[in-house]
Enzyme design. Structure first.
Site, PDB file in Angstrom:
ATOM      1  N   GLU A 168       0.829  -1.205   0.000  1.00 43.11           N
ATOM      2  CA  GLU A 168       0.000   0.000   0.000  1.00 43.11           C
ATOM      3  C   GLU A 168       0.866   1.259   0.000  1.00 43.11           C
ATOM      4  O   GLU A 168       0.571   2.231  -0.698  1.00 43.11           O
ATOM      5  CB  GLU A 168      -0.944   0.011   1.203  1.00 43.11           C
ATOM      6  CG  GLU A 168      -1.666   1.328   1.343  1.00 43.11           C
ATOM      7  CD  GLU A 168      -3.064   1.236   1.901  1.00 43.11           C
ATOM      8  OE1 GLU A 168      -3.550   0.124   2.147  1.00 43.11           O
ATOM      9  OE2 GLU A 168      -3.692   2.293   2.085  1.00 43.11           O
ATOM     10  N   PHE A 228      -0.081 -14.862  -0.462  1.00 44.56           N
ATOM     11  CA  PHE A 228       1.139 -15.215   0.254  1.00 44.56           C
ATOM     12  C   PHE A 228       1.659 -16.547  -0.278  1.00 44.56           C
ATOM     13  O   PHE A 228       0.925 -17.528  -0.310  1.00 44.56           O
ATOM     14  CB  PHE A 228       0.849 -15.336   1.747  1.00 44.56           C
ATOM     15  CG  PHE A 228       0.171 -14.117   2.310  1.00 44.56           C
ATOM     16  CD1 PHE A 228       0.867 -12.935   2.466  1.00 44.56           C
ATOM     17  CD2 PHE A 228      -1.172 -14.144   2.647  1.00 44.56           C
ATOM     18  CE1 PHE A 228       0.236 -11.797   2.967  1.00 44.56           C
ATOM     19  CE2 PHE A 228      -1.806 -13.027   3.154  1.00 44.56           C
ATOM     20  CZ  PHE A 228      -1.104 -11.846   3.313  1.00 44.56           C
ATOM     21  N   ARG A 237       5.433 -17.699  -0.067  1.00 40.53           N
ATOM     22  CA  ARG A 237       6.643 -18.284   0.515  1.00 40.53           C
ATOM     23  C   ARG A 237       7.021 -17.423   1.703  1.00 40.53           C
ATOM     24  O   ARG A 237       6.997 -16.200   1.614  1.00 40.53           O
ATOM     25  CB  ARG A 237       7.755 -18.258  -0.538  1.00 40.53           C
ATOM     26  CG  ARG A 237       9.089 -18.761  -0.091  1.00 40.53           C
ATOM     27  CD  ARG A 237      10.123 -18.587  -1.178  1.00 40.53           C
ATOM     28  NE  ARG A 237       9.983 -19.564  -2.240  1.00 40.53           N
ATOM     29  CZ  ARG A 237      10.549 -20.773  -2.223  1.00 40.53           C
ATOM     30  NH1 ARG A 237      11.304 -21.135  -1.202  1.00 40.53           N
ATOM     31  NH2 ARG A 237      10.372 -21.612  -3.209  1.00 40.53           N
TER      32      ARG A 237
END
Lengths: 147, 147, 147, 147
Positions: free
Chosen positions: D56, D83, D85
């Protein structure tokens, strides 16, 4: 490496909206959909659901093609689409590129463009890979959860 | 308050996959889609793109119905769908509830369930609201960006 | 049923931004974060990343609390947040409700509100549930993929 | 073209979690965050909220830098993170690339990688661009909706 594109890819829902898979290898799957009025929303633009549908089909096909030889199956887990520019004529062009090939999930980046090559929509598609048990859901009214 | 459901809601793409809007008020829009083989992916489950399509249509309809009287237009900006349980028979039930009615964006929560009332997919749909200029894109090959 | 809230819930990153978990049962987890300048972005509003962080923590905690007794572990798979109204003072209130408890993924709906009870952000959080092998990643530089 | 990176970029929340913006031009913004225990979730991995926060910040900075000269302001509208790793040691590397620069929304693709250059998370970030009226929200308890 060229992957065999299963005949199923252009039956069922994919046939209804007109997906034609034109290329598939280990990291990329490409397809096109000709624009027609039946794919438009009330304002005359291609319906956003068409982009989400194309993205799911290409990502699922790309995953299935590679995990099926190991007896595994692929099933859509989540998708996120951002709509950026309308398409009203010509052909919808889509390219799916794999970002992650994990043990239980694959992540694809799918880009939709128009005949001028302008980016019109992008989808992040997550595909779950499982050992095939979910496949038993086929045709059963009381199907188990997908994931 | 009951909102008028425009006839366009069931033309074009919505008619192709079979959306029937059954209720719409200021905060909720409900629709159903009968399951048929043409809506399935290769494994025999309803294609995830169908859920994303229903969600976009209900949220767009719900927004348009309320902003059009002010001369504004609504256009899908982004959607996120999580797939949780397959549907293979019966009817797809969808309910869109508005979470946010901002000046430039509306956010909807759409829930898809099967004939047993089990939650099968959820979509977060963001709809952009504008002063109508984007409407000029209609039918033009060189359409401007949506947002 | 009240779930034990692990002490870890307020250590590490959660402690850094100030999460306090105030309630947790089988379907809902609630928490609060006091507003302070260190949580703001340059325009003086609470940073959107704070909302995404709260959502992931509550959903992960809610999942872990229930799958850990079976020797399983939970790990964030994907999150989607829509920002609707800024928070600048007071307390950030968050409530996570579970939408889906599958064999390999759980889906949560998280709502963020301000002191007046107005909805400020919503997150759809997907948590992967696995048999705990991913836990071996802890502290290793060469960690395996999460999923 | 090099863009001036405002000092604010590393104050407030960005300073709290340790963002350092290292490069910014018209299409790309890059930053790093050193791993430390305060950024981890209970299992010892970097908290997913950190990735969402970085994304962001970079996307908002990249947008603000380019629209502020026209008297406009940028504000996060939605983010979606996958997500893939875990990161447990070293440095978090992030690169934001702009996909769409519309009149009212910009869309960014943000990729997070570890010291070995492996892709660890991806974020699709949508930033709303407005004429600056929302800026009046600053510091007011009764702030108007963001969008």
């Amino acid at each position: 490496m060229d992957l065999k594109v299963p005949d199923e890819a252009t039956s069922g829902y994919d046939a209804l909206y007109g997906l034609e898979v034109i290329a598939a290898d280990a990291t990329t799957v490409r397809g096109v959909v000709p624009v027609r009025d039946e794919l438009k929303q009330p304002a005359g633009l291609i319906h956003g659901g068409v982009y989400a549908s194309i993205a799911e089909s290409l990502a699922s096909l790309g995953t299935t093609s590679q995990v099926a030889p190991d007896g595994k199956m692929a099933l859509g887990l989540a998708s996120q689409t951002s709509f950026m520019r309308p398409i009203t004529v010509g052909t919808i062009h889509a390219e799916a590129n794999v970002l992650h090939r994990g043990r239980t999930t694959w992540v694809w980046d799918v880009r939709i463009s128009d005949d001028q090559g302008r980016l019109c929509a992008v989808t992040r598609m997550t595909v779950a890979v499982s050992d095939g048990r979910a496949g038993r859901a086929r045709g059963r009214a009381d199907a188990p959860p997908r994931h």
